[in-house]
Enzyme design. Structure first.
Site, PDB file in Angstrom:
ATOM      1  N   MET A 199       0.862  -1.169   0.000  1.00 21.88           N
ATOM      2  CA  MET A 199       0.000   0.000   0.000  1.00 21.88           C
ATOM      3  C   MET A 199       0.893   1.212   0.000  1.00 21.88           C
ATOM      4  O   MET A 199       1.344   1.645   1.044  1.00 21.88           O
ATOM      5  CB  MET A 199      -0.908  -0.029   1.227  1.00 21.88           C
ATOM      6  N   GLY A 200       1.222   1.716  -1.177  1.00 18.87           N
ATOM      7  CA  GLY A 200       2.061   2.906  -1.317  1.00 18.87           C
ATOM      8  C   GLY A 200       1.568   3.936  -0.348  1.00 18.87           C
ATOM      9  O   GLY A 200       2.235   4.235   0.613  1.00 18.87           O
ATOM     10  N   THR A 201       0.408   4.408  -0.570  1.00 18.44           N
ATOM     11  CA  THR A 201      -0.389   5.078   0.462  1.00 18.44           C
ATOM     12  C   THR A 201      -0.044   6.491   0.876  1.00 18.44           C
ATOM     13  O   THR A 201       1.121   6.883   0.966  1.00 18.44           O
ATOM     14  CB  THR A 201      -0.352   4.248   1.777  1.00 18.44           C
ATOM     15  N   SER A 202      -1.153   7.199   1.130  1.00 16.18           N
ATOM     16  CA  SER A 202      -1.060   8.405   1.950  1.00 16.18           C
ATOM     17  C   SER A 202      -2.130   8.250   3.006  1.00 16.18           C
ATOM     18  O   SER A 202      -3.301   8.090   2.684  1.00 16.18           O
ATOM     19  CB  SER A 202      -1.352   9.656   1.109  1.00 16.18           C
ATOM     20  N   GLY A 212       3.244   8.660   0.458  1.00 16.81           N
ATOM     21  CA  GLY A 212       2.802   9.975   0.005  1.00 16.81           C
ATOM     22  C   GLY A 212       2.984  11.058   1.045  1.00 16.81           C
ATOM     23  O   GLY A 212       3.026  12.246   0.729  1.00 16.81           O
TER      24      GLY A 212
END
Lengths: 256, 223
Positions: free
Chosen positions: B22-25, B154
Site C-alpha cells: 500500500m504505497g499510500t497516503s 505519500g
C-alpha cells in the site's frame, strides 16, 4: 477442632457430602488466628492498617512486613500466613507490571483483584499443592478511577468493600468500622480511626504481647502513590489510640 | 512464484506477482471530541494497481480505527490480531477499551516482530477518558502520541504543508478540510497514492464515513 470433616478433609480436591471443601475452610482458620488487619475506603483514597505482633524483643520492628506495595497506584496488606502472602505479593506485582507493559496503562482495580483471586483459586483445585493460608486486602487508586478496596480470601472469592476487618479482631473491628461515613472520611482522619479500631477494639483485653502498627495508604495526599504511611503520622495516631484505650479503661474502673 | 516467473515470463509479467504494497497516503487529526482519519485508496503490486478503491481505514472497536500503510498482508494480519486481543481485553475490563491500550497492542506486535514486518500504522479513536487521540506506530515499532499524524509513502510530500496548516483547536469540519487537502496534494505527487479519499470521523456520538471521488478532489495551481 479435630473430627470436623473426618475423612473428607484430607485433600483439597475432595468435596464433603454436604458440598464443602474442608481444606479451604481450614485455610480461613489460619487467617482468623492472625493479627488483626483493617482497611477503609475514604473519599480521597484507601488506608490499610495491620496489627503486627512482634514475636521477639530482639527483632528489628521494620521487618516482618505485612503491608506491601504492588504498583505505584496499588498496595495490599496480608492477614494470615505472611510467607504465603509474599507469594501473592510477587504474583500481584507481576500481573500489574505485565499489564502495563502490554496495554500501556496501569492495571485497573477490578482486573488486578480478579487476577489475584483466580491465582488463589487455582491452588484450591489440585491435590499436589496446598491452598494459600492468607487473605489479601487490596487497595487500588488509579489515575482515572475511584478508590477501590477488595478482599481476596483463600477460597478465591473476591469482594469489593467500603471497609473490612480480618484476623483475630474482625468481629469487633467490623462493628466499629460500620459506624464510619466513608464518603465524608479523609485518609488523614482514617489513619486515626483505624489505629483506634485496632488498639481499642481489636486487641484482646489484657494482652501484653508487644505489637506494632503498620499502615499503608494510597490517596490524594500521597499524590495517588502507594506508600507506607509516614512514621510521624502513624506514631501520632497510635498515641491517640492508646490515650482512648486508657480513658476507656479508666471509665471501666469508675463503674466498678 | 519464482517458478511461474521463469517458465511463463511472457504470460505473467513480474510486476503482477510482486508483493501487494500500500504505497499510500494516510492521515489522522484529533479535535476536541474526536478524530478525523483519512486515506487514499490505491493498492499496488509493483506498478500494477491491484485495487484502486481499497479501504485502508479499518475498525478495531466501534470507536477505535487504524489507518494501514506498508505491506497490505502484514497490516491486515496485525489489525486482525489486535482486534482479537482487544475483544478479549474488553471482556476482562468490562468497559470500552482506551485508544492508548489498542495503540499499545499494535506496538507490542510491531516491535516484537519488526524483522518480519513492514507496517506503518496510525491508530486513532475516541474514548471517554482522554477524548480524541491519534497514535503513530512506526516501522521500527515505536509508539508516539501526536495531535495529528501522517504516514505512508505519500506523506513525505506533505510534511511542510501539514506543518504550516495545522493549528490547535480546529473544529471537526476544519479538520476534515485539512485532511482532504493534504491527502489530495500527496496523491497528486506520489505515484503509489491515488484513487479516492476515504474519511472516517469518530466522535462520542458515533462514526461517520465520508467519500471524495477521484474527479472531485481539491485542485491546485497545476490542475
Amino acid at each position: 477442632m479435630s473430627g470436623i470433616g473426618t475423612g473428607y478433609d484430607l485433600s483439597t480436591n475432595t468435596f464433603s457430602p454436604d458440598g464443602r471443601v474442608f481444606q479451604i475452610e481450614y485455610c480461613s482458620k489460619a487467617v482468623e488466628n492472625s493479627g488483626s488487619a483493617v482497611g477503609v475506603r475514604c473519599k480521597d483514597g484507601i488506608v490499610l492498617a495491620v496489627e503486627k505482633i512482634i514475636l521477639s524483643r530482639m527483632m528489628i520492628d521494620s521487618s516482618l512486613r505485612r503491608c506491601h506495595i504492588v504498583d505505584t497506584h496499588a498496595c495490599l496488606a496480608v492477614a494470615g500466613l505472611s510467607a504465603d502472602g509474599r507469594v501473592l505479593v510477587d504474583r500481584a506485582r507481576e500481573e500489574a507490571s505485565q499489564y502495563k507493559s502490554i496495554y500501556g496503562s496501569p492495571i485497573p482495580g477490578h482486573v488486578l483483584a480478579e487476577r489475584i483471586a483466580n491465582f488463589v483459586h487455582m491452588y484450591s483445585l489440585y491435590w499436589f499443592v496446598r491452598p494459600f493460608g492468607c487473605s489479601i486486602m487490596l487497595s487500588v487508586y488509579g489515575e482515572k478511577e475511584n478508590p477501590q478496596l477488595y478482599v481476596i480470601e483463600p477460597s478465591g472469592v473476591v469482594y469489593r468493600y467500603n471497609a473490612c476487618a480480618l484476623g483475630k479482631g474482625r468481629q469487633a473491628g467490623r462493628t466499629e468500622l460500620e459506624k464510619l461515613e466513608f464518603d465524608k472520611l479523609t485518609c488523614r482522619e482514617a489513619v486515626k480511626e483505624l489505629a483506634k479500631v485496632i488498639v481499642v477494639n481489636c486487641r484482646e483485653e489484657g494482652k501484653d504481647k508487644q505489637y506494632d502498627l503498620e499502615m499503608i495508604w494510597v490517596c490524594d495526599e500521597s499524590n495517588k502513590k502507594a506508600q507506607m504511611v509516614p512514621k510521624s503520622i502513624v506514631t501520632e495516631a497510635h498515641e491517640y489510640a492508646k490515650r482512648v484505650a486508657e480513658s476507656d479503661d479508666e471509665m471501666d474502673d469508675d463503674d466498678e | 512464484m519464482e517458478l511461474l516467473q521463469s517458465t511463463n515470463h511472457a504470460v505473467i509479467p513480474d510486476w503482477m506477482s510482486a508483493e501487494h504494497s500500500m504505497g499510500t497516503s494516510i492521515m489522522a487529526v484529533s479535535f476536541d471530541g474526536g478524530v478525523v482519519m483519512g486515506a487514499d485508496s490505491r493498492t499496488t503490486t509493483g506498478s500494477y494497481i491491484a485495487n484502486r478503491v481499497s479501504d485502508k481505514i479499518t475498525p478495531i472497536t466501534s470507536q477505535i480505527y487504524c489507518c494501514r500503510s506498508g505491506s497490505a498482508a502484514d497490516t491486515q494480519a496485525i489489525s486482525d490480531y489486535v482486534r482479537y486481543y482487544t475483544d478479549q481485553h474488553t471482556i476482562e475490563l468490562n468497559q470500552e477499551p482506551r485508544v492508548k491500550t489498542v495503540a499499545s497492542l499494535f506496538r507490542e506486535l510491531c516491535y516484537a516482530n519488526k524483522a518480519n514486518l513492514m507496517a506503518g500504522i496510525i491508530c486513532a479513536g475516541y474514548d471517554d477518558i482522554e477524548g480524541g487521540q491519534v497514535y503513530n506506530i512506526t516501522l521500527g515499532g515505536s509508539l508516539v502520541k501526536q495531535p495529528f499524524s501522517i504516514g505512508g509513502s505519500g506523506s513525505t510530500y506533505i510534511y511542510g504543508y501539514c506543518d504550516s496548516k495545522f493549528r490547535e483547536g480546529m473544529s471537526r469540519d476544519e479538520c476534515m478540510e485539512f485532511v482532504t487537502n493534504s491527502l489530495a496534494l500527496a496523491m497528486s505527487r506520489d505515484g503509489s497514492s491515488g484513487g479516492v479519499i476515504r474519511l472516517v470521523v469518530i466522535e462520542k456520538s458515533g462514526v461517520t464515513r465520508h467519500f471524495v471521488p477521484g474527479n472531485k478532489l481539491p485542485t491546485f495551481w497545476d490542475q
